[in-house]
Design an enzyme around this catalytic site. Structure first.
Site, PDB file in Angstrom:
ATOM      1  CD  GLU A   1      -5.812   0.141   2.552  1.00 40.22           C
ATOM      2  OE1 GLU A   1      -6.297   0.398   1.628  1.00 40.22           O
ATOM      3  OE2 GLU A   1      -5.293  -0.433   3.633  1.00 40.22           O
TER       4      GLU A   1
ATOM      5  CB  SER B   1      -8.970  -2.133   4.689  1.00 39.84           C
ATOM      6  OG  SER B   1      -9.542  -2.701   4.170  1.00 39.84           O
TER       7      SER B   1
ATOM      8  NE  ARG C   1      -3.452  -2.453  -0.060  1.00 40.67           N
ATOM      9  CZ  ARG C   1      -3.220  -3.750  -0.166  1.00 40.67           C
ATOM     10  NH1 ARG C   1      -2.195  -4.189  -1.011  1.00 40.67           N
ATOM     11  NH2 ARG C   1      -4.312  -4.987  -0.166  1.00 40.67           N
TER      12      ARG C   1
END
Length: 343
Positions: free
Chosen positions: A338, A242, A166
């Site tokens: 994230e 998320s 990520r």
């Protein structure tokens, strides 16, 4: 070139949390020439600025006293191909899921596991988005990015992007220095599809449908079904998917935790590293379904923080800090967001 700006504009439609915050100025970019004119304008020079795609991975904590630039650069075309693969170029402002569905309709393989991920094509490599065993780096060829200082369009290879979990160079060394104009993907033709079925839940979903020889369409539909069963629709309840990354810990720490928590779900990254399920950690720490100050933790997936309708970005940020402290206290594991925080 004449540039058209909006003033004192609500950003509620431009962030999937649905927070009612405003921007001092906003402009939509449909062509690169607009960017060249924009960076020479007084409005750009005299104001701070923020580039937005789908607004699906961002936390706006208060009104933005500056310029919002919306990436609306569109277009999908094939640049080159051979017997087994092709290079497809997509504009940075294209909706990611719609791009995936376009590829599947053409029977181009490689992105089917990434179905229903919110956001834009341009944001995908910035985050190195991933799901169910596939990341952008696995299908990435190159990208074109507009340098917001020089006004030049530069090409980045996979090595240039420094992809991580990520992560990419655009979240760190080159943060806020480029706008991604287009991304080029290397996809497979029907005779060369390599299906990714490593995740048990995909196999299980296909088995429930009595599908033994799945197509990329079958995999996409399975992923969509799985995601819809776990993740709330931002149109129904504000969220950014998320919120935290799944943490990576060393093997020794994992084995010690496993003695106390035998059901701890994890995925082996290497001989020395394990990726642990952040949602499980948050749920075990007692946060699933939690509700305060108009925000909360989703009651079906603890990895998702939600806006109940009257919450704020500041309330989400405070809730995230409490969850991080709680998980670290219980497991000695640091959760990292994230989502990108905008202050």
């Amino acid at each position: 070139m004449q540039l058209q700006f909006s003033e004192n504009i609500s950003l509620k439609p431009y962030n999937t949390f649905g927070f009612e915050v405003k921007a001092k100025y906003l402009i939509e970019i449909n062509q690169v020439d607009q960017l060249k004119a924009l960076i020479k304008s007084e409005l750009w020079i005299e104001n701070k600025h923020l580039i937005l795609g789908g607004g699906s991975n961002i936390l706006l904590q208060r009104n933005f006293d500056g310029l919002i630039v919306l990436n609306k650069l569109l277009g999908i075309n094939v640049l080159q191909q051979d017997d087994s693969s092709l290079i497809v170029r997509a504009g940075g402002g294209e909706n990611w899921h719609e791009f995936v569905q376009y590829c599947i309709a053409k029977n181009w393989g490689g992105v089917e596991n990434l179905s229903l991920i919110p956001g834009t094509v341009g944001a995908a490599p910035m985050q190195n988005i991933g799901a169910y065993g596939v990341e952008i780096k696995d299908v990435f060829h190159s990208l074109e990015a507009f340098n917001l200082k020089s006004g030049e369009v530069e090409t980045f290879t996979a090595d240039d992007c420094k992809f991580g979990y990520r992560e990419s160079v655009f979240k760190h060394e080159l943060k806020d220095q480029y706008l991604i104009v287009a991304v080029q993907f290397k996809l497979s033709k029907p005779n060369a599809h390599q299906l990714k079925l490593d995740y048990g839940i995909i196999k299980q979903t296909l088995a429930e449908k009595n599908i033994t020889e799945p197509s990329i369409q079958d995999i996409s539909e399975a992923v969509i079904q799985i995601r819809q069963s776990k993740l709330p629709d931002p149109k129904q309840i504000g969220n950014s998917g998320s919120f935290f990354k799944n943490p990576i810990i060393n093997k020794q720490q994992f084995e010690e935790l496993l003695k106390e928590y035998p059901s701890l779900p994890a995925y082996r990254i290497s001989d020395e590293e394990m990726k642990v399920a952040a949602g499980w950690l948050i749920e075990q720490a007692g946060w699933k379904g939690y509700d305060e100050n108009g925000v909360g933790v989703h009651d079906k997936q603890a990895l998702v923080l939600v806006n109940k309708g009257n919450g704020s970005g500041e309330a989400i940020a405070e809730l995230a800090r409490k969850i991080q402290d709680s998980v670290y206290s219980k497991f000695r594991i640091q959760l990292n967001p994230e989502v990108n925080f905008v202050i």
